[in-house]
Write a protein that holds these residues in place. Sequence first.
Motif, PDB file in Angstrom:
ATOM      1  N   ASN A 217       0.829  -1.203   0.000  1.00  0.00           N
ATOM      2  CA  ASN A 217       0.000   0.000   0.000  1.00  0.00           C
ATOM      3  C   ASN A 217       0.866   1.257   0.000  1.00  0.00           C
ATOM      4  O   ASN A 217       1.649   1.479   0.935  1.00  0.00           O
ATOM      5  N   ARG A 218       0.691   2.052  -1.048  1.00  0.00           N
ATOM      6  CA  ARG A 218       1.441   3.301  -1.174  1.00  0.00           C
ATOM      7  C   ARG A 218       0.756   4.433  -0.416  1.00  0.00           C
ATOM      8  O   ARG A 218      -0.451   4.395  -0.173  1.00  0.00           O
ATOM      9  N   VAL A 219       1.557   5.426  -0.060  1.00  0.00           N
ATOM     10  CA  VAL A 219       1.011   6.673   0.481  1.00  0.00           C
ATOM     11  C   VAL A 219       0.619   7.554  -0.702  1.00  0.00           C
ATOM     12  O   VAL A 219       1.428   7.794  -1.598  1.00  0.00           O
ATOM     13  N   SER A 220      -0.617   8.015  -0.711  1.00  0.00           N
ATOM     14  CA  SER A 220      -1.112   8.828  -1.817  1.00  0.00           C
ATOM     15  C   SER A 220      -0.426  10.190  -1.838  1.00  0.00           C
ATOM     16  O   SER A 220      -0.428  10.919  -0.842  1.00  0.00           O
ATOM     17  N   THR A 221       0.155  10.532  -2.985  1.00  0.00           N
ATOM     18  CA  THR A 221       0.784  11.843  -3.111  1.00  0.00           C
ATOM     19  C   THR A 221      -0.256  12.967  -3.087  1.00  0.00           C
ATOM     20  O   THR A 221       0.022  14.072  -2.633  1.00  0.00           O
ATOM     21  N   THR A 222      -1.458  12.661  -3.553  1.00  0.00           N
ATOM     22  CA  THR A 222      -2.534  13.656  -3.527  1.00  0.00           C
ATOM     23  C   THR A 222      -2.951  13.957  -2.089  1.00  0.00           C
ATOM     24  O   THR A 222      -3.174  15.115  -1.724  1.00  0.00           O
ATOM     25  N   ASP A 223      -3.046  12.909  -1.248  1.00  0.00           N
ATOM     26  CA  ASP A 223      -3.376  13.117   0.166  1.00  0.00           C
ATOM     27  C   ASP A 223      -2.311  13.956   0.847  1.00  0.00           C
ATOM     28  O   ASP A 223      -2.614  14.795   1.710  1.00  0.00           O
ATOM     29  N   ASN A 224      -1.068  13.724   0.482  1.00  0.00           N
ATOM     30  CA  ASN A 224       0.042  14.500   1.043  1.00  0.00           C
ATOM     31  C   ASN A 224      -0.168  15.988   0.776  1.00  0.00           C
ATOM     32  O   ASN A 224      -0.088  16.832   1.679  1.00  0.00           O
ATOM     33  N   ARG A 225      -0.473  16.338  -0.465  1.00  0.00           N
ATOM     34  CA  ARG A 225      -0.685  17.738  -0.828  1.00  0.00           C
ATOM     35  C   ARG A 225      -1.938  18.311  -0.178  1.00  0.00           C
ATOM     36  O   ARG A 225      -1.967  19.473   0.230  1.00  0.00           O
ATOM     37  N   LEU A 226      -2.982  17.490  -0.079  1.00  0.00           N
ATOM     38  CA  LEU A 226      -4.229  17.941   0.531  1.00  0.00           C
ATOM     39  C   LEU A 226      -4.001  18.338   1.988  1.00  0.00           C
ATOM     40  O   LEU A 226      -4.501  19.372   2.452  1.00  0.00           O
ATOM     41  N   MET A 227      -3.212  17.552   2.714  1.00  0.00           N
ATOM     42  CA  MET A 227      -2.975  17.876   4.127  1.00  0.00           C
ATOM     43  C   MET A 227      -2.060  19.078   4.286  1.00  0.00           C
ATOM     44  O   MET A 227      -2.214  19.867   5.221  1.00  0.00           O
ATOM     45  N   ARG A 228      -1.112  19.242   3.368  1.00  0.00           N
ATOM     46  CA  ARG A 228      -0.330  20.482   3.367  1.00  0.00           C
ATOM     47  C   ARG A 228      -1.267  21.684   3.229  1.00  0.00           C
ATOM     48  O   ARG A 228      -1.173  22.666   3.968  1.00  0.00           O
ATOM     49  N   ARG A 229      -2.153  21.599   2.255  1.00  0.00           N
ATOM     50  CA  ARG A 229      -3.052  22.723   1.959  1.00  0.00           C
ATOM     51  C   ARG A 229      -4.007  22.981   3.122  1.00  0.00           C
ATOM     52  O   ARG A 229      -4.321  24.132   3.427  1.00  0.00           O
ATOM     53  N   MET A 230      -4.462  21.928   3.755  1.00  0.00           N
ATOM     54  CA  MET A 230      -5.397  22.077   4.871  1.00  0.00           C
ATOM     55  C   MET A 230      -4.774  22.897   6.006  1.00  0.00           C
ATOM     56  O   MET A 230      -5.412  23.793   6.574  1.00  0.00           O
ATOM     57  N   VAL A 231      -3.511  22.589   6.311  1.00  0.00           N
ATOM     58  CA  VAL A 231      -2.811  23.305   7.381  1.00  0.00           C
ATOM     59  C   VAL A 231      -2.560  24.752   6.966  1.00  0.00           C
ATOM     60  O   VAL A 231      -2.775  25.685   7.747  1.00  0.00           O
ATOM     61  N   ARG A 232      -2.126  24.965   5.724  1.00  0.00           N
ATOM     62  CA  ARG A 232      -1.856  26.319   5.248  1.00  0.00           C
ATOM     63  C   ARG A 232      -3.129  27.162   5.189  1.00  0.00           C
ATOM     64  O   ARG A 232      -3.139  28.340   5.565  1.00  0.00           O
ATOM     65  N   ASP A 233      -4.229  26.561   4.697  1.00  0.00           N
ATOM     66  CA  ASP A 233      -5.487  27.297   4.581  1.00  0.00           C
ATOM     67  C   ASP A 233      -5.971  27.794   5.941  1.00  0.00           C
ATOM     68  O   ASP A 233      -6.513  28.900   6.048  1.00  0.00           O
TER      69      ASP A 233
END
Length: 337
Positions: A217-233
Amino acid sequence: TRVPRFKDQPQLFNIFREHKEWGRILDVSTVGRLNEIIAAGEIENFILTAEALHEKKLTRLADQIAKARNRIKLILIAGPSSAGKTTFAKRLTVHLTVNGLRPLTIGTDDYFVEPDRTPRDDDGNLDYEHIEAVDLLRFNRDLLRLVQGKEVEPPRFDFETKKVRPGGRALRLEDDQMLIIEGIHGLNPRLTHRVPSGRKFKIYVSALTQLNLDSNNRVSTTDNRLMRRMVRDRKYRGHSAIDTLRLWPSVRRGEKRWIFPFQREADAAFNSALDYELAVLKPLVEPLLMEVKPSHAEYAESRRLSEFLINFLGASDRPVPRMSILREYVGGSIFRY
């Protein structure tokens, strides 16, 4: 029901291959191994090593550009949301300065057209992600004049009034200067169609983690970016997790239309993923996800992300260097945005 036709993506492949090699250097390819490092109190050294790999890649890119200083006048940087393009551009500027260059920056945002000329999305809203939202005629005219050593006065787009104002500052490229342009359309040939291709150097930036949950099971690169954005937003824009989750499908549609199809145009690629970052983001993201209640349409997605983060031990952001791309999201960056 059929396998789609193969499309070679050499830059994307090189990113994954390079990051897999970094994983071997760091001796971390799974979340379990990352958790072992955190539990053993060795996360600081791991963070410094991961950041040093970023620094090494930036040095190589700057050296590559500097060797072609007589040819290159435009450096175009593009990538999907929360890939770290802004911090990457600022750090690349520092490295180019070390090579004796004096980069200037220009933003496509100031070349937005006024609302009566701005395309609209499927919901009838102004679509500033559309390439036609940029005054391509004026933008290319100014770029061509700059490449030719002439002086231009870029406009200024007033986001409050949605009007184009005089820029008030003259710009000229000297022999030892290059122009850095960062934005979602950087790899799209239409954005700079009047500038000869030999005068441009295009860089694709994305966060493509090589980290896996386990062997299957890979870590989703999209989820990675989504959580970055969530914290920044939340930190910089006052948006809730619900706001970010609600907007994310629209962001993803824009990426698929305006960014991903042009990856092959890149001359180089930079992977902004940091193998420790989800451990640092975990204690920041989890409280935001708790705000999403079962009555919200975004609840299922928030629960999925919460369950995913259970796999990680949390880590403090204290050891993260102030120049890190992650600082663009968690705060404390040495750069001004």
